[in-house]
Design a protein around this motif. Structure first.
Motif, PDB file in Angstrom:
ATOM      1  N   MET A  38     -77.598  58.560   8.748  1.00  0.00           N
ATOM      2  CA  MET A  38     -76.494  58.166   7.485  1.00  0.00           C
ATOM      3  C   MET A  38     -77.936  57.865   5.732  1.00  0.00           C
ATOM      4  O   MET A  38     -77.267  58.113   4.543  1.00  0.00           O
ATOM      5  CB  MET A  38     -75.256  58.010   6.782  1.00  0.00           C
TER       6      MET A  38
ATOM      7  N   SER B  80     -69.354  57.299  10.234  1.00  0.00           N
ATOM      8  CA  SER B  80     -69.893  57.854   9.506  1.00  0.00           C
ATOM      9  C   SER B  80     -70.060  59.864   9.291  1.00  0.00           C
ATOM     10  O   SER B  80     -69.873  60.546   8.566  1.00  0.00           O
ATOM     11  CB  SER B  80     -70.374  57.175   7.951  1.00  0.00           C
ATOM     12  N   ILE B  81     -70.663  59.736  10.668  1.00  0.00           N
ATOM     13  CA  ILE B  81     -72.043  60.982  11.042  1.00  0.00           C
ATOM     14  C   ILE B  81     -70.564  61.728  11.367  1.00  0.00           C
ATOM     15  O   ILE B  81     -70.196  63.058  10.500  1.00  0.00           O
ATOM     16  CB  ILE B  81     -72.763  60.856  11.758  1.00  0.00           C
TER      17      ILE B  81
ATOM     18  N   ASP C 102     -67.345  61.637  10.387  1.00  0.00           N
ATOM     19  CA  ASP C 102     -66.856  61.892   8.951  1.00  0.00           C
ATOM     20  C   ASP C 102     -67.408  63.432   7.972  1.00  0.00           C
ATOM     21  O   ASP C 102     -67.352  63.654   7.407  1.00  0.00           O
ATOM     22  CB  ASP C 102     -66.189  61.005   8.413  1.00  0.00           C
ATOM     23  N   HIS C 103     -68.881  63.015   8.014  1.00  0.00           N
ATOM     24  CA  HIS C 103     -69.916  63.614   7.621  1.00  0.00           C
ATOM     25  C   HIS C 103     -69.264  65.183   7.517  1.00  0.00           C
ATOM     26  O   HIS C 103     -69.672  65.938   6.449  1.00  0.00           O
ATOM     27  CB  HIS C 103     -71.170  62.823   7.486  1.00  0.00           C
TER      28      HIS C 103
ATOM     29  N   ILE D 186     -71.482  72.676   5.054  1.00  0.00           N
ATOM     30  CA  ILE D 186     -72.216  71.927   5.545  1.00  0.00           C
ATOM     31  C   ILE D 186     -72.890  72.129   6.597  1.00  0.00           C
ATOM     32  O   ILE D 186     -74.142  72.210   7.324  1.00  0.00           O
ATOM     33  CB  ILE D 186     -71.664  70.579   5.347  1.00  0.00           C
TER      34      ILE D 186
ATOM     35  N   LYS E 229     -79.343  64.026   0.942  1.00  0.00           N
ATOM     36  CA  LYS E 229     -78.136  64.934   2.160  1.00  0.00           C
ATOM     37  C   LYS E 229     -78.667  63.367   2.534  1.00  0.00           C
ATOM     38  O   LYS E 229     -80.130  63.094   2.701  1.00  0.00           O
ATOM     39  CB  LYS E 229     -79.142  65.995   2.176  1.00  0.00           C
ATOM     40  N   PRO E 230     -77.752  62.454   3.788  1.00  0.00           N
ATOM     41  CA  PRO E 230     -78.690  62.170   4.589  1.00  0.00           C
ATOM     42  C   PRO E 230     -79.465  62.699   5.873  1.00  0.00           C
ATOM     43  O   PRO E 230     -79.879  63.706   5.564  1.00  0.00           O
ATOM     44  CB  PRO E 230     -77.670  61.950   5.523  1.00  0.00           C
TER      45      PRO E 230
ATOM     46  N   GLN F 252     -78.000  64.654   7.942  1.00  0.00           N
ATOM     47  CA  GLN F 252     -78.103  66.779   7.998  1.00  0.00           C
ATOM     48  C   GLN F 252     -78.845  67.217   7.416  1.00  0.00           C
ATOM     49  O   GLN F 252     -79.025  68.848   8.286  1.00  0.00           O
ATOM     50  CB  GLN F 252     -77.159  66.522   6.280  1.00  0.00           C
TER      51      GLN F 252
ATOM     52  N   SER G 158     -73.583  50.946   8.059  1.00  0.00           N
ATOM     53  CA  SER G 158     -73.819  52.534   7.697  1.00  0.00           C
ATOM     54  C   SER G 158     -74.712  52.742   8.821  1.00  0.00           C
ATOM     55  O   SER G 158     -75.613  52.290   9.111  1.00  0.00           O
ATOM     56  CB  SER G 158     -74.056  52.995   6.392  1.00  0.00           C
TER      57      SER G 158
ATOM     58  N   ILE H 196     -70.686  71.198  -0.288  1.00  0.00           N
ATOM     59  CA  ILE H 196     -69.340  70.029   0.655  1.00  0.00           C
ATOM     60  C   ILE H 196     -68.724  71.130   1.913  1.00  0.00           C
ATOM     61  O   ILE H 196     -69.074  70.717   2.589  1.00  0.00           O
ATOM     62  CB  ILE H 196     -68.169  69.482   0.183  1.00  0.00           C
TER      63      ILE H 196
ATOM     64  N   SER I  54     -62.859  67.075   4.352  1.00  0.00           N
ATOM     65  CA  SER I  54     -62.319  65.824   3.619  1.00  0.00           C
ATOM     66  C   SER I  54     -61.311  66.919   3.114  1.00  0.00           C
ATOM     67  O   SER I  54     -61.753  66.785   1.547  1.00  0.00           O
ATOM     68  CB  SER I  54     -63.411  65.446   3.436  1.00  0.00           C
TER      69      SER I  54
END
Length: 290
Positions: free
Chosen positions: A30, A64-65, A67-68, A94, A36-37, A40, A26, A91, A72
């Motif tokens: 993230m 995953s970046i 994807d974030h 974002i 929050k990552p 973000q 990962s 969500i 979704s």
């Protein structure tokens, strides 16, 4: 009329070795600060400063970046069905609707300068910002917004800087600069990670930059250093020979989330003022130190 800063570059291709094994699969960007990552927080800062095109320089194991910041559908449908509307709203929001994301692959880790250079085809002839997510800055007015406002007045490349302990200069790019107005300095030199007895000051460059497009030609002509890496510091030094460059002491508190201690400090302090858990967590800390 000066061009607005609407493009922000996020170099996120690093391996995050200091956080292994957590970053084995990962990205370090993230890693969460409370809920929050890090990436973000960086994106929110760029957007607050007017960025509408976000350019991510990514590497392997960074899916995953994207994807974030993507939709979704399954998650949103599940939240909708469960009537978890507040979380659903978070969500869905974002990214603002007017903001787009572009992802460029950095096949080899050839330095921060190389990562910035990869953005040339997208940035073109516009000034742009660079934000390193490792450096989390807590400020009433976002640090990049402060710098964008200064760019609007000065029209010059700007490096975000802060005073560090003289013993820590070997961990940073250190500037030789003269103050021209409160918290604004004109750059005369920059040295990458000097030992304390060789440092021109204790004013360190941290992960915030506004750069004019001429930086790309400078980076293309920089001689690669150790490991074939192209250093952004070297490109900035070359740009300084052609243009005026400013250093800016931003108003805010920086957390070095590239280090374990800095990351833990950020989590503790952001938890203490979190809307949901802040009061309870602060009481827990008070009880813990009794």
């Amino acid at each position: 009329m000066r061009k607005k800063i609407t493009k922000a570059v996020f170099p996120v291709a690093g391996l995050g070795t200091r956080f292994l094994p957590a970053t084995k699969a990962s990205p370090k960007e993230m890693l969460p600060i409370v809920d929050k990552p890090l990436i973000q927080y960086a994106v929110e800062e760029a957007v607050a400063a007017g960025a509408t095109e976000l350019i991510f320089i990514i590497g392997r194991n960074k899916r995953s970046i994207p994807d974030h910041f993507d939709m979704s559908f399954e998650l949103e449908a599940t939240l909708q069905a469960g009537k978890k509307f507040e979380v659903l709203k978070q969500i869905q929001n974002i990214l603002p609707k007017n903001v787009s994301c572009i992802y460029i692959r950095q096949a080899e880790a050839l330095g921060l300068g190389h990562a910035v250079l990869l953005a040339k085809s997208v940035v073109g002839d516009d000034p742009f910002s660079v934000i390193l997510a490792d450096d989390l800055i807590d400020a009433e007015k976002p640090a990049m917004q402060q710098m964008v406002e200064l760019f609007g007045l000065q029209g010059a490349s700007i490096l975000g800087v802060e005073d560090v302990d003289p013993s820590e200069t070997a961990s940073y790019g250190i500037v030789d600069a003269k103050e021209v107005s409160p918290n604004v300095l004109e750059l005369h030199g920059i040295v990458e990670k000097p030992q304390p007895d060789e440092a021109p000051s204790n004013l360190a460059v941290v992960g915030r930059y506004i750069l004019t497009p001429e930086i790309f030609e400078c980076l293309e002509n920089v001689k690669p250093g150790k490991g074939g890496e192209i250093q952004l510091t070297d490109g900035i030094a070359a740009l300084m020979e052609k243009q005026r460059i400013l250093a800016y002491r931003f108003d805010g508190k920086r957390y070095d989330c590239g280090s374990k201690l800095g990351y833990v400090k950020a989590n503790v302090e952001f938890s203490m003022k979190h809307d949901e858990i802040g009061e309870e967590f602060s009481q827990y800390l008070r009880d813990l130190i009794k």
